[in-house]
Motif scaffolding. Structure first.
Motif, PDB file in Angstrom:
ATOM      1  N   ALA A   9       0.844  -1.203   0.000  1.00  0.00           N
ATOM      2  CA  ALA A   9       0.000   0.000   0.000  1.00  0.00           C
ATOM      3  C   ALA A   9       0.879   1.254   0.000  1.00  0.00           C
ATOM      4  O   ALA A   9       2.111   1.170   0.068  1.00  0.00           O
ATOM      5  CB  ALA A   9      -0.926  -0.025   1.216  1.00  0.00           C
ATOM      6  N   CYS A  10       0.217   2.400  -0.018  1.00  0.00           N
ATOM      7  CA  CYS A  10       0.954   3.668  -0.020  1.00  0.00           C
ATOM      8  C   CYS A  10       1.804   3.835   1.236  1.00  0.00           C
ATOM      9  O   CYS A  10       2.742   4.634   1.253  1.00  0.00           O
ATOM     10  CB  CYS A  10      -0.020   4.828  -0.175  1.00  0.00           C
ATOM     11  SG  CYS A  10      -1.273   4.879   1.139  1.00  0.00           S
ATOM     12  N   GLN A  37      -8.903  -2.592   8.704  1.00  0.00           N
ATOM     13  CA  GLN A  37      -8.919  -1.132   8.881  1.00  0.00           C
ATOM     14  C   GLN A  37     -10.243  -0.641   9.457  1.00  0.00           C
ATOM     15  O   GLN A  37     -10.346   0.495   9.913  1.00  0.00           O
ATOM     16  CB  GLN A  37      -8.583  -0.417   7.553  1.00  0.00           C
ATOM     17  CG  GLN A  37      -9.629  -0.509   6.456  1.00  0.00           C
ATOM     18  CD  GLN A  37      -9.524  -1.774   5.617  1.00  0.00           C
ATOM     19  OE1 GLN A  37      -9.157  -2.841   6.110  1.00  0.00           O
ATOM     20  NE2 GLN A  37      -9.849  -1.677   4.340  1.00  0.00           N
ATOM     21  N   HIS A  38     -11.273  -1.524   9.402  1.00  0.00           N
ATOM     22  CA  HIS A  38     -12.590  -1.130   9.921  1.00  0.00           C
ATOM     23  C   HIS A  38     -12.824  -1.644  11.343  1.00  0.00           C
ATOM     24  O   HIS A  38     -13.848  -1.343  11.944  1.00  0.00           O
ATOM     25  CB  HIS A  38     -13.703  -1.656   8.999  1.00  0.00           C
ATOM     26  CG  HIS A  38     -13.526  -1.236   7.573  1.00  0.00           C
ATOM     27  ND1 HIS A  38     -13.427   0.094   7.204  1.00  0.00           N
ATOM     28  CD2 HIS A  38     -13.402  -1.959   6.423  1.00  0.00           C
ATOM     29  CE1 HIS A  38     -13.251   0.163   5.887  1.00  0.00           C
ATOM     30  NE2 HIS A  38     -13.230  -1.060   5.398  1.00  0.00           N
ATOM     31  N   GLY A  49      -9.906   4.959   9.074  1.00  0.00           N
ATOM     32  CA  GLY A  49      -9.739   3.584   8.608  1.00  0.00           C
ATOM     33  C   GLY A  49      -8.790   3.419   7.442  1.00  0.00           C
ATOM     34  O   GLY A  49      -9.067   2.659   6.514  1.00  0.00           O
ATOM     35  N   GLN A  50      -7.673   4.108   7.493  1.00  0.00           N
ATOM     36  CA  GLN A  50      -6.684   3.969   6.418  1.00  0.00           C
ATOM     37  C   GLN A  50      -5.285   3.801   6.996  1.00  0.00           C
ATOM     38  O   GLN A  50      -5.025   4.169   8.144  1.00  0.00           O
ATOM     39  CB  GLN A  50      -6.696   5.217   5.527  1.00  0.00           C
ATOM     40  CG  GLN A  50      -7.953   5.347   4.673  1.00  0.00           C
ATOM     41  CD  GLN A  50      -7.833   6.460   3.660  1.00  0.00           C
ATOM     42  OE1 GLN A  50      -7.278   7.511   3.948  1.00  0.00           O
ATOM     43  NE2 GLN A  50      -8.358   6.237   2.466  1.00  0.00           N
ATOM     44  N   VAL A  51      -4.406   3.247   6.168  1.00  0.00           N
ATOM     45  CA  VAL A  51      -2.972   3.284   6.452  1.00  0.00           C
ATOM     46  C   VAL A  51      -2.386   4.328   5.501  1.00  0.00           C
ATOM     47  O   VAL A  51      -2.979   4.580   4.459  1.00  0.00           O
ATOM     48  CB  VAL A  51      -2.300   1.903   6.216  1.00  0.00           C
ATOM     49  CG1 VAL A  51      -2.759   0.897   7.245  1.00  0.00           C
ATOM     50  CG2 VAL A  51      -2.502   1.379   4.796  1.00  0.00           C
ATOM     51  N   PRO A  52      -1.244   4.914   5.790  1.00  0.00           N
ATOM     52  CA  PRO A  52      -0.417   4.698   6.964  1.00  0.00           C
ATOM     53  C   PRO A  52      -0.865   5.526   8.162  1.00  0.00           C
ATOM     54  O   PRO A  52      -1.508   6.554   8.015  1.00  0.00           O
ATOM     55  CB  PRO A  52       0.959   5.182   6.489  1.00  0.00           C
ATOM     56  CG  PRO A  52       0.655   6.285   5.519  1.00  0.00           C
ATOM     57  CD  PRO A  52      -0.615   5.864   4.832  1.00  0.00           C
ATOM     58  N   GLN A  64      -1.773  10.730   6.899  1.00  0.00           N
ATOM     59  CA  GLN A  64      -1.536  11.424   5.629  1.00  0.00           C
ATOM     60  C   GLN A  64      -0.036  11.432   5.293  1.00  0.00           C
ATOM     61  O   GLN A  64       0.787  11.994   6.037  1.00  0.00           O
ATOM     62  CB  GLN A  64      -2.087  12.859   5.604  1.00  0.00           C
ATOM     63  CG  GLN A  64      -3.599  12.915   5.778  1.00  0.00           C
ATOM     64  CD  GLN A  64      -4.366  12.243   4.639  1.00  0.00           C
ATOM     65  OE1 GLN A  64      -3.955  12.282   3.482  1.00  0.00           O
ATOM     66  NE2 GLN A  64      -5.485  11.620   4.969  1.00  0.00           N
ATOM     67  N   ILE A  65       0.272  10.840   4.161  1.00  0.00           N
ATOM     68  CA  ILE A  65       1.667  10.676   3.749  1.00  0.00           C
ATOM     69  C   ILE A  65       2.435  11.997   3.690  1.00  0.00           C
ATOM     70  O   ILE A  65       3.586  12.070   4.118  1.00  0.00           O
ATOM     71  CB  ILE A  65       1.711   9.945   2.387  1.00  0.00           C
ATOM     72  CG1 ILE A  65       1.308   8.497   2.630  1.00  0.00           C
ATOM     73  CG2 ILE A  65       3.087  10.041   1.738  1.00  0.00           C
ATOM     74  CD1 ILE A  65       1.161   7.667   1.404  1.00  0.00           C
ATOM     75  N   HIS A 104      -2.612   8.527  -7.049  1.00  0.00           N
ATOM     76  CA  HIS A 104      -3.088   7.502  -6.105  1.00  0.00           C
ATOM     77  C   HIS A 104      -4.622   7.347  -6.155  1.00  0.00           C
ATOM     78  O   HIS A 104      -5.116   6.226  -6.351  1.00  0.00           O
ATOM     79  CB  HIS A 104      -2.564   7.884  -4.709  1.00  0.00           C
ATOM     80  CG  HIS A 104      -2.978   6.972  -3.608  1.00  0.00           C
ATOM     81  ND1 HIS A 104      -2.339   6.908  -2.409  1.00  0.00           N
ATOM     82  CD2 HIS A 104      -3.996   6.092  -3.501  1.00  0.00           C
ATOM     83  CE1 HIS A 104      -2.927   6.023  -1.630  1.00  0.00           C
ATOM     84  NE2 HIS A 104      -3.942   5.523  -2.267  1.00  0.00           N
ATOM     85  N   MET A 112     -10.723  -0.120  -6.247  1.00  0.00           N
ATOM     86  CA  MET A 112     -11.870  -0.189  -5.326  1.00  0.00           C
ATOM     87  C   MET A 112     -13.013   0.693  -5.835  1.00  0.00           C
ATOM     88  O   MET A 112     -13.416   1.653  -5.155  1.00  0.00           O
ATOM     89  CB  MET A 112     -11.463   0.307  -3.936  1.00  0.00           C
ATOM     90  CG  MET A 112     -10.469  -0.562  -3.210  1.00  0.00           C
ATOM     91  SD  MET A 112     -10.487  -0.127  -1.451  1.00  0.00           S
ATOM     92  CE  MET A 112      -8.779   0.035  -1.112  1.00  0.00           C
ATOM     93  N   TRP A 171       1.621  -0.728  -8.758  1.00  0.00           N
ATOM     94  CA  TRP A 171       0.171  -0.916  -8.776  1.00  0.00           C
ATOM     95  C   TRP A 171      -0.362  -1.115 -10.199  1.00  0.00           C
ATOM     96  O   TRP A 171      -1.422  -1.720 -10.384  1.00  0.00           O
ATOM     97  CB  TRP A 171      -0.549   0.290  -8.161  1.00  0.00           C
ATOM     98  CG  TRP A 171      -0.509   0.364  -6.660  1.00  0.00           C
ATOM     99  CD1 TRP A 171      -0.111  -0.608  -5.782  1.00  0.00           C
ATOM    100  CD2 TRP A 171      -0.900   1.491  -5.865  1.00  0.00           C
ATOM    101  NE1 TRP A 171      -0.221  -0.151  -4.489  1.00  0.00           N
ATOM    102  CE2 TRP A 171      -0.703   1.119  -4.508  1.00  0.00           C
ATOM    103  CE3 TRP A 171      -1.379   2.764  -6.148  1.00  0.00           C
ATOM    104  CZ2 TRP A 171      -0.986   1.989  -3.447  1.00  0.00           C
ATOM    105  CZ3 TRP A 171      -1.661   3.625  -5.109  1.00  0.00           C
ATOM    106  CH2 TRP A 171      -1.467   3.246  -3.768  1.00  0.00           C
TER     107      TRP A 171
HETATM  108  N1  GSH Z   1      -4.276  10.454   1.425  1.00  0.00           N
HETATM  109  C1  GSH Z   1      -4.080   9.299   2.278  1.00  0.00           C
HETATM  110  C2  GSH Z   1      -4.346   8.066   1.460  1.00  0.00           C
HETATM  111  C3  GSH Z   1      -4.351   6.828   2.325  1.00  0.00           C
HETATM  112  C4  GSH Z   1      -4.930   5.627   1.580  1.00  0.00           C
HETATM  113  O1  GSH Z   1      -5.599   5.750   0.538  1.00  0.00           O
HETATM  114  N2  GSH Z   1      -4.648   4.437   2.116  1.00  0.00           N
HETATM  115  C5  GSH Z   1      -5.173   3.215   1.549  1.00  0.00           C
HETATM  116  C6  GSH Z   1      -4.060   2.231   1.226  1.00  0.00           C
HETATM  117  S1  GSH Z   1      -3.060   2.765  -0.123  1.00  0.00           S
HETATM  118  C7  GSH Z   1      -6.075   2.552   2.564  1.00  0.00           C
HETATM  119  O2  GSH Z   1      -5.775   2.508   3.738  1.00  0.00           O
HETATM  120  N3  GSH Z   1      -7.184   2.000   2.088  1.00  0.00           N
HETATM  121  C8  GSH Z   1      -8.093   1.232   2.878  1.00  0.00           C
HETATM  122  C9  GSH Z   1      -9.478   1.687   2.724  1.00  0.00           C
HETATM  123  O3  GSH Z   1      -9.700   2.818   2.224  1.00  0.00           O
HETATM  124  O4  GSH Z   1     -10.378   0.933   3.104  1.00  0.00           O
HETATM  125  C10 GSH Z   1      -2.669   9.318   2.848  1.00  0.00           C
HETATM  126  O5  GSH Z   1      -1.828  10.042   2.328  1.00  0.00           O
HETATM  127  O6  GSH Z   1      -2.390   8.643   3.850  1.00  0.00           O
END
Ligand code: GSH
Length: 214
Positions: A9-10, A37-38, A49-52, A64-65, A104, A112, A171
């Motif tokens: 992932a990112c 993540q949920h 609910g996201q990484v990182p 946020q990266i 991205h 998705m 990707w």
């Molecule tokens: N803008 C966010 C993007 C984060 C993002 O899109 N993460 C994705 C993985 S690449 C994620 O966690 N997706 C899981 C989901 O949305 O359910 C950042 O910079 O952290």
């Protein structure tokens, strides 16, 4: 420090930055395909609910990266993740932001589409349309890498945008876009993979750079 990441992932961007910096950190894998993540526990750390996620030793969470990369740059000045001269720094952040807010999310529409439409035909249309757009964006990334005037995109040390090039080009494989067609980006990925610290991150995440290779 603790980094919450998902393989490929990112989150690879801050993950590799931590390895390059030689930072003492713990990594915690979040299995996105299993929906971890949920989970309530993870939502307690990042309600979005996201990484990182980078969690500091006092519990503070940074998401946020762009924000995490900027923080790591400030914490590990020796790594020179971002240029210090203001204009050069702005240009590096400009590219990092574009990768994060344009390239991205276009891939997210391919990978998705269900995030953007409820019914299957609409999802198919979103996926097909954005796969074409993603190819164009990867061509733009490739042209940008081909035009670089230093070893890495913004100088003589690896920065977050270099690592993001690896992520988004890899990707392409999920969209049946062969990453090796992007000569400059592919060479850049190989050069990154040859760096001992980045190789360590690739190994920890068990990444295959060309997903279309047998
Ligand atoms: N803008 C966010 C993007 C984060 C993002 O899109 N993460 C994705 C993985 S690449 C994620 O966690 N997706 C899981 C989901 O949305 O359910 C950042 O910079 O952290």
């Amino acid at each position: 420090m603790k980094l919450f990441f998902a393989p490929g992932a990112c989150s690879f961007v801050p993950h590799a930055m931590l390895d390059i910096a030689g930072a003492p950190f713990e990594s915690s894998m979040v299995k996105l395909h299993k929906g971890e993540q949920h989970d309530a526990a993870y939502r307690g750390i990042n309600p979005r609910g996201q990484v990182p996620v980078l969690q500091l030793s006092d519990g503070t969470v940074i998401t946020q990266i762009v924000a995490i990369a900027s923080f790591l740059d400030a914490q590990f000045r020796d790594a020179q993740f971002l240029p210090s001269e203001p204009l050069a720094r702005a240009k590096a952040l400009e590219t990092l932001a574009w990768l994060n807010n344009t390239v991205h999310p276009t891939f997210t529409h391919v990978f998705m589409p269900q995030k953007f439409a409820a019914d299957a035909p609409a999802c198919d249309a979103i996926r097909a349309h954005n796969a074409v757009r993603y190819l164009e964006l990867l061509q733009e990334v490739d042209a940008m890498v081909a035009a670089k005037r230093s070893t890495w995109l913004f100088g003589e040390s690896i920065g977050p945008a270099d690592l993001y090039v690896l992520v988004v080009t890899r990707w392409g494989g999920f969209a049946q876009i062969d990453p090796t067609q992007f000569k400059a980006s592919w060479a850049h990925m190989q050069a990154l993979a040859a760096h001992p610290a980045v190789a360590k991150t690739i190994e920890r995440e068990r990444l295959q750079l060309n997903l279309l290779a047998a």
